[in-house]
Scaffold this motif. Structure first.
Motif, PDB file in Angstrom:
ATOM      1  N   UNK A 258       0.828  -1.204   0.000  1.00 31.56           N
ATOM      2  CA  UNK A 258       0.000   0.000   0.000  1.00 31.56           C
ATOM      3  C   UNK A 258       0.859   1.250   0.000  1.00 31.56           C
ATOM      4  N   UNK A 259       0.242   2.351  -0.358  1.00 30.56           N
ATOM      5  CA  UNK A 259       0.968   3.615  -0.426  1.00 30.56           C
ATOM      6  C   UNK A 259       0.269   4.634   0.454  1.00 30.56           C
TER       7      UNK A 259
ATOM      8  N   UNK B 202      -3.922   9.211   3.865  1.00 28.41           N
ATOM      9  CA  UNK B 202      -4.742   8.028   3.653  1.00 28.41           C
ATOM     10  C   UNK B 202      -3.882   6.965   2.986  1.00 28.41           C
ATOM     11  N   UNK B 203      -4.196   5.718   3.282  1.00 25.33           N
ATOM     12  CA  UNK B 203      -3.488   4.636   2.619  1.00 25.33           C
ATOM     13  C   UNK B 203      -4.257   4.241   1.379  1.00 25.33           C
ATOM     14  N   UNK B 204      -3.519   3.905   0.348  1.00 24.96           N
ATOM     15  CA  UNK B 204      -4.128   3.580  -0.938  1.00 24.96           C
ATOM     16  C   UNK B 204      -3.512   2.289  -1.448  1.00 24.96           C
ATOM     17  N   UNK B 205      -4.332   1.403  -1.964  1.00 27.67           N
ATOM     18  CA  UNK B 205      -3.807   0.174  -2.547  1.00 27.67           C
ATOM     19  C   UNK B 205      -4.684  -0.211  -3.716  1.00 27.67           C
ATOM     20  N   UNK B 206      -4.132  -1.008  -4.600  1.00 27.04           N
ATOM     21  CA  UNK B 206      -4.895  -1.415  -5.763  1.00 27.04           C
ATOM     22  C   UNK B 206      -4.460  -2.831  -6.130  1.00 27.04           C
ATOM     23  N   UNK B 207      -5.430  -3.677  -6.464  1.00 26.78           N
ATOM     24  CA  UNK B 207      -5.071  -4.992  -7.000  1.00 26.78           C
ATOM     25  C   UNK B 207      -5.764  -5.163  -8.350  1.00 26.78           C
TER      26      UNK B 207
ATOM     27  N   UNK C 208       5.814   4.382  -3.149  1.00 22.78           N
ATOM     28  CA  UNK C 208       5.361   3.816  -4.416  1.00 22.78           C
ATOM     29  C   UNK C 208       6.426   2.920  -5.009  1.00 22.78           C
ATOM     30  N   UNK C 209       6.123   1.658  -5.233  1.00 25.13           N
ATOM     31  CA  UNK C 209       7.106   0.771  -5.846  1.00 25.13           C
ATOM     32  C   UNK C 209       7.063   0.881  -7.363  1.00 25.13           C
TER      33      UNK C 209
ATOM     34  N   UNK D 159      -7.832   3.739   2.742  1.00 26.09           N
ATOM     35  CA  UNK D 159      -8.052   3.643   4.177  1.00 26.09           C
ATOM     36  C   UNK D 159      -7.705   4.954   4.863  1.00 26.09           C
ATOM     37  N   UNK D 160      -8.719   5.568   5.455  1.00 20.32           N
ATOM     38  CA  UNK D 160      -8.521   6.755   6.279  1.00 20.32           C
ATOM     39  C   UNK D 160      -8.644   6.270   7.714  1.00 20.32           C
TER      40      UNK D 160
END
Lengths: 391, 379
Positions: A137-138, A232-237, A199-200, A244-245
């Motif tokens: 996540x970022x 906020x955390x951000x992720x994507x699949x 960010x990877x 996520x706040x």
């Protein structure tokens, strides 16, 4: 399940769920309430969205129940915000709510019979995700993400625009974040230089309009602490996007489709650049556009000799039924320009033009115009591209 | 025609005119406002044939004349103008009306003033009604006028009752009845009279009263007149004319319960009762709003129940000792009264669960009467 809480705390979470839960199906109006630790957890879902939030409560005993969200919200809103309330799940799957000399029983469903999880996407057959953030996540600054949303949400296509993508492109790179949206007639691009350390690889994904609206509401409630801005955390699949706040997770299905190559639509050459002011420009355009065709809101702009004249008309059975024109002074001395735009699209841009000043670049009457806000923070790139219409 | 005036002066009159014009009218000219430039005023008239309003605003007239203009357009346009701006309207013979201010020029297709229905003038013989009493009577009785009258057309209006020393109104929709009257001197009234005034006329009259310019320290008055078929109300420069309703209003006095018949009478805090009813009403049947009132030791318990939405119960403290008394009412009906009672306390008087109940305001003041009678709902 038994607990006590302040009315306000529950109302805040129910209001967030209000935009998620679809209005068309009465049975899907349910929100799932479950005691987790010393909090109450709320789960609500719509066609392509899932929201899970929590609020602190005083827990007497654990358990879960699903209740009609809008009924509970409408009821609680009739009480003072700081009133203390009690909630008990009774044996026959009914929520008993007690507060201020009243007792109310709202029939619901047993907690276990509420299916949590988004429906799997039929085209991919992917399984539904668990309602938790993926490992990878970022962290994104909440205020910048909110800026990106409010600068692009209004030009996302809706049902009427007959455009394939009803969402915006979210861009998260190592050194910038941004959003782009278009409905085929205009395009909003917001980019902000910022170091997103975690960010990877560069991420670009489509996020639907409803998810944007909900995320905007969640972000508006994110409070920054004294020394640090809210994040906020951000992720994507493959199939979903996650935000996520604090206390809140929003999961949205990824939209299918490919966002157009927006860099190619960016106009580069212009015949004129005008420095304008919302205060003088917007009221005039609003008045003139009252006399434009409802569907196109077409307004003709004639710019010459230090003056911008706006004109609109509606033709009736015989010519010239309604007609209006009005002009404002502009700093322009070049060749006369005549071009038409949809007034509604310009007025929507005005709403995010907080400082008042804006810049309009016009090319020839058939090529796109570009609008910018000059006093943005450094590192911000905001561009609004507007297709002209024939007048 | 060529006139010049302040945008806001015309706009305030257009806003009043909006209430008269029926948007769905099939007669085009009735969607228009008639404007006439004459002497130093711009006169405006609108009508739906049953109800009409004539008013005017101050203007500088360069060339007298008249035209009709689509009201909706004119209203929407003037709403967007700066209130203080100087606006000109010119109309040529070709039915085109031009509105100009500063660099702005707007043209719209008007109509022929000759096609506008002729409106009646105020008859010579007028009486003067006290503005405050009339406004009070309207506010307190409008709640029980029915918007959809069904077979009883009298339910779609208020009965206005004028006497030399009192003004009153009464209305009913078959489920409840509102009565309000005040003692006041009605100057110029030749005889006692009663008229049934249609709902739409009363609503528009209320708007006129709300914006009437009353000089400080004065009571304010409305001129009233009638002819065979019409009633006239004039407030300052504004004249409202409406057709009388022909339906007969029932003998309402027979419905009013006698105070001596009432077995129970209790006082409640109005806002407490309203908040409670609003909450419990959420769980009452949507159509009837039926809730149960139960008086028991020291409290009034209000309950409602539907199979789908659940059940709710709440209580309001009151001084009551004695046998449990239970009766059903429409929560909406009681809330409507609480919304217009303008009092901290209200009295609920009951006879038995099959008979009408009455809500009233204790200590209303000398010469004033406000009664509200509601039918019980049987379970």
């Amino acid at each position: 399940m038994e607990l006590t809480a302040r009315v306000q705390a529950l109302v805040a979470e129910l209001q967030l769920a209000d935009a998620i839960i679809e209005r068309d199906q009465p049975r899907s109006d349910l929100i799932h309430l479950e005691v987790v630790g010393d909090s109450l957890q709320f789960t609500s879902q719509g066609h392509s969205l899932l929201l899970r939030t929590t609020c602190p409560v005083k827990v007497v005993s654990g358990g879960a129940i699903a209740v009609p969200m809008r009924r509970l919200l409408a009821y609680l809103q009739l009480f003072p915000a700081d009133a203390e309330m009690g909630v008990v799940a009774t044996e026959n799957d009914t929520a008993k709510v007690t507060l201020v000399r009243s007792e109310t029983r709202i029939p619901g469903l047993a907690g276990e019979s509420y299916d949590v999880g988004l429906e799997s996407r039929s085209d991919t057959g992917q399984p539904a995700p668990a309602v938790s953030m993926p490992e990878e996540r970022m962290e994104l600054p909440a205020d910048l993400l909110l800026e990106a949303l409010s600068h692009t949400i209004f030009s996302v296509a809706d049902e009427q625009s007959h455009y394939t993508i009803e969402g915006a492109q979210l861009i998260v790179h190592r050194d910038k974040i941004g959003m782009v949206s278009t409905d085929g007639h205009r395009l909003s691009l917001y980019m902000r230089e910022v170091s997103v350390g975690t960010v990877r690889e560069d991420v670009q994904c489509l996020i639907g309009r409803k998810a944007m609206t909900e995320l905007k509401r969640i972000l508006e409630q994110c409070e920054a602490s004294d020394d640090e801005p809210a994040r906020v955390e951000f992720a994507v699949d493959e199939t979903h996007i996650y935000f996520q706040a604090p206390r809140r997770i929003l999961v949205s299905q990824r939209l299918g489709g490919r966002f157009p190559e927006y860099n190619r639509v960016m106009p580069k050459e212009f015949n004129a650049t005008l420095e304008l002011d919302k205060e003088t420009f917007a009221p005039v355009l609003r008045r003139v556009s009252l006399f434009s065709e409802r569907r196109s809101s077409a307004v003709r702009f004639d710019i010459e000799n230090g003056e911008m004249k706006m004109q609109a008309q509606v033709f009736g059975d015989d010519a010239d039924m309604l007609h209006s024109e009005e002009s404002i002074p502009v700093d322009y001395a070049g060749d006369p320009i005549r071009v038409g735009f949809n007034a509604r699209y310009i007025l929507e841009f005005m709403q995010i033009c907080a400082g008042g000043a804006f810049r309009l670049h016009i090319g020839d009457p058939r090529s796109a115009a570009l609008m910018e806000i000059p006093d943005k923070d450094p590192g911000t790139d905001y561009r609004y591209v507007l297709m002209p219409i024939r007048v | 025609m060529e006139v010049k005036f302040r945008a806001q002066d015309l706009f305030s009159e257009l806003a009043l005119a909006q209430g008269i014009v029926d948007r769905k009218t099939t007669i085009p000219v009735l969607g228009h406002v008639l404007i006439e430039a004459d002497e130093d005023r711009l006169k405006l008239s609108v009508s739906d044939l049953d109800l009409s309003l004539r008013t005017s605003c101050q203007a500088e007239i360069s060339a007298p004349g008249s035209a009709t203009v689509p009201l909706q357009w004119l209203h929407d346009y003037f709403r967007l103008l700066p209130p203080e701006s100087e606006v000109s309207i010119t109309a040529s013979a070709g039915e085109t009306v031009e509105v100009t201010l500063g660099s702005a020029r707007s043209r719209l297709r008007g109509g022929d003033a000759k096609k506008f229905p002729e409106l009646l003038a105020l008859p010579q013989d007028t009486a003067s009604l006290p503005l405050g009493a009339l406004a009070n009577a309207i506010r307190k009785t409008m709640i029980s006028v029915s918007a959809d009258t069904g077979p009883y057309s009298y339910q779609g209006g208020c009965l206005l009752m004028l006497a030399r020393n009192s003004l009153g109104m009464v209305s009913t929709d078959g489920h409840r009845l509102s009565l309000y009257s005040e003692q006041a001197g009605l100057v110029g009234l030749s005889e006692e009279c009663r008229f049934l005034v249609p709902r739409k006329a009363v609503l528009n009259l209320e708007k006129l009263l709300a914006v009437a310019a009353v000089p400080d320290g004065e009571e304010g008055a409305v001129d009233f007149a009638q002819d065979g078929n019409h009633i006239f109300f004039r407030s300052g420069r504004r004249l409202l004319t409406c057709q009388k309703m022909t339906a007969a209003f029932p003998e309402y006095a027979r419905v009013l319960p006698n105070e001596s018949e009432m077995t129970i009478s209790r006082e409640f805090a109005a806002d407490d009762l309203a908040a409670t009813l609003r909450r419990v009403d959420q769980f009452a049947p949507q159509e009837s709003h039926a809730v149960q009132f139960a008086l028991d030791d020291g409290e009034l318990r209000v309950t409602a129940k539907t199979a789908l939405s659940g059940e709710s119960e709440a209580s309001v403290p009151t001084e009551y000792e004695g046998e449990r008394f239970q009766v059903g009412f429409s929560a909406r009906s009681v809330l409507d009264f609480l919304g217009v009672c303008e009092s901290d306390k209200v009295t609920l008087a009951l006879k038995d669960p099959e008979s009408v109940a009455e809500l009233s305001v204790p200590g209303l003041g000398e010469g004033k009467q406000h009664r509200y009678v509601i039918m019980p709902i049987r379970q």
